[in-house]
Design a protein around this motif. Structure first.
Motif, PDB file in Angstrom:
ATOM      1  N   GLN A   8      49.112  55.425  43.392  1.00 29.11           N
ATOM      2  CA  GLN A   8      49.529  56.302  43.165  1.00 29.11           C
ATOM      3  C   GLN A   8      50.276  56.905  44.496  1.00 29.11           C
ATOM      4  N   PHE A   9      51.311  57.139  45.434  1.00 27.05           N
ATOM      5  CA  PHE A   9      51.106  57.826  46.584  1.00 27.05           C
ATOM      6  C   PHE A   9      52.383  58.748  46.334  1.00 27.05           C
ATOM      7  N   GLY A  10      52.164  59.402  47.511  1.00 27.37           N
ATOM      8  CA  GLY A  10      53.145  60.644  47.497  1.00 27.37           C
ATOM      9  C   GLY A  10      53.742  60.812  48.608  1.00 27.37           C
ATOM     10  N   VAL A  11      54.909  61.887  49.295  1.00 22.35           N
ATOM     11  CA  VAL A  11      55.265  61.864  50.076  1.00 22.35           C
ATOM     12  C   VAL A  11      56.319  63.128  50.287  1.00 22.35           C
ATOM     13  N   HIS A  17      61.758  63.707  58.887  1.00 22.20           N
ATOM     14  CA  HIS A  17      60.422  63.333  58.982  1.00 22.20           C
ATOM     15  C   HIS A  17      59.880  62.592  56.976  1.00 22.20           C
ATOM     16  N   ALA A  18      58.504  61.830  58.065  1.00 29.83           N
ATOM     17  CA  ALA A  18      58.202  61.943  56.194  1.00 29.83           C
ATOM     18  C   ALA A  18      56.753  61.608  56.655  1.00 29.83           C
ATOM     19  N   THR A  19      56.181  62.622  55.933  1.00 30.48           N
ATOM     20  CA  THR A  19      54.583  62.113  55.725  1.00 30.48           C
ATOM     21  C   THR A  19      53.933  61.196  54.594  1.00 30.48           C
ATOM     22  N   ILE A  20      53.252  60.170  54.203  1.00 26.60           N
ATOM     23  CA  ILE A  20      53.006  59.134  53.205  1.00 26.60           C
ATOM     24  C   ILE A  20      51.585  59.678  53.090  1.00 26.60           C
ATOM     25  N   VAL A  21      51.140  59.738  51.809  1.00 26.40           N
ATOM     26  CA  VAL A  21      50.166  59.548  50.800  1.00 26.40           C
ATOM     27  C   VAL A  21      49.553  59.120  50.210  1.00 26.40           C
ATOM     28  N   GLY A  22      48.496  57.827  50.533  1.00 25.86           N
ATOM     29  CA  GLY A  22      47.967  57.258  49.374  1.00 25.86           C
ATOM     30  C   GLY A  22      46.599  57.243  49.021  1.00 25.86           C
ATOM     31  N   ARG A  23      46.061  56.421  48.239  1.00 25.58           N
ATOM     32  CA  ARG A  23      44.181  56.486  47.997  1.00 25.58           C
ATOM     33  C   ARG A  23      43.554  55.473  48.591  1.00 25.58           C
TER      34      ARG A  23
END
Length: 125
Positions: A8-11, A17-23
Motif C-alpha cells: 500500500q502506498f499513498g501519494v 511536486h509529489a510526496t510518496i508514502v509507503g510502509r
C-alpha cells in the motif's frame, strides 16, 4: 490476500511536486515518507503546441519518478489539490505493470509529511 500483506502506498501530488508514502518494510510496518519528487520546469517555448507537449512530457517524467518508489504496488491512495491525480491514475491504467492497481483519490491541500503519513494510514486502516 489480507490487507496487511498488500503493498500500500499513498501519494500527495500536484502538477509540480509529489510526496510518496509507503510502509517501512514494503508490505508491513508503519507508513513512512519514501521520497519527494519535483517536476523539472521547462524553459520558454516558441509556440503553444510545443509548450503543451513539454508540459505533458514533464508531467510523465514526474509520474515515472513517483512509480520508481512504488514497486509491485497493490493499493494506492492519491490526494492533492488538482487534476494531476486523475492524470496519474490514467497514466497508471495505461502502464502494464500498474494497470491492476486499486487506486483511490481524494482532494486535499498541501500537508506536512507527518500529516500525510497519518492521512494515508487512516485510508488503509
Amino acid at each position: 490476500m489480507s490487507d496487511k500483506s498488500k503493498k500500500q502506498f499513498g501519494v500527495w501530488m500536484d502538477s509540480h511536486h509529489a510526496t510518496i508514502v509507503g510502509r517501512e518494510n514494503v508490505d508491513s510496518g508503519d507508513f513512512v515518507v519514501l521520497g519527494h519528487e519535483k517536476e523539472e520546469g521547462q524553459g520558454g517555448n516558441s509556440n503553444e503546441n510545443a509548450a503543451n507537449n513539454a508540459e505533458r512530457d514533464s508531467l510523465h517524467k514526474l509520474f515515472k519518478s513517483i512509480t520508481a518508489h512504488m514497486q509491485n504496488v497493490d493499493e494506492l491512495h492519491i490526494t492533492g489539490p488538482g487534476v494531476a491525480q486523475e492524470q496519474f491514475i490514467k497514466y497508471l491504467s495505461e502502464t502494464p505493470q500498474y494497470k491492476n492497481v486499486e487506486a483511490k483519490e481524494s482532494t486535499s491541500n498541501k500537508m506536512s509529511d507527518e500529516s500525510l503519513i497519518e492521512y494515508v494510514a487512516s485510508q488503509f486502516n
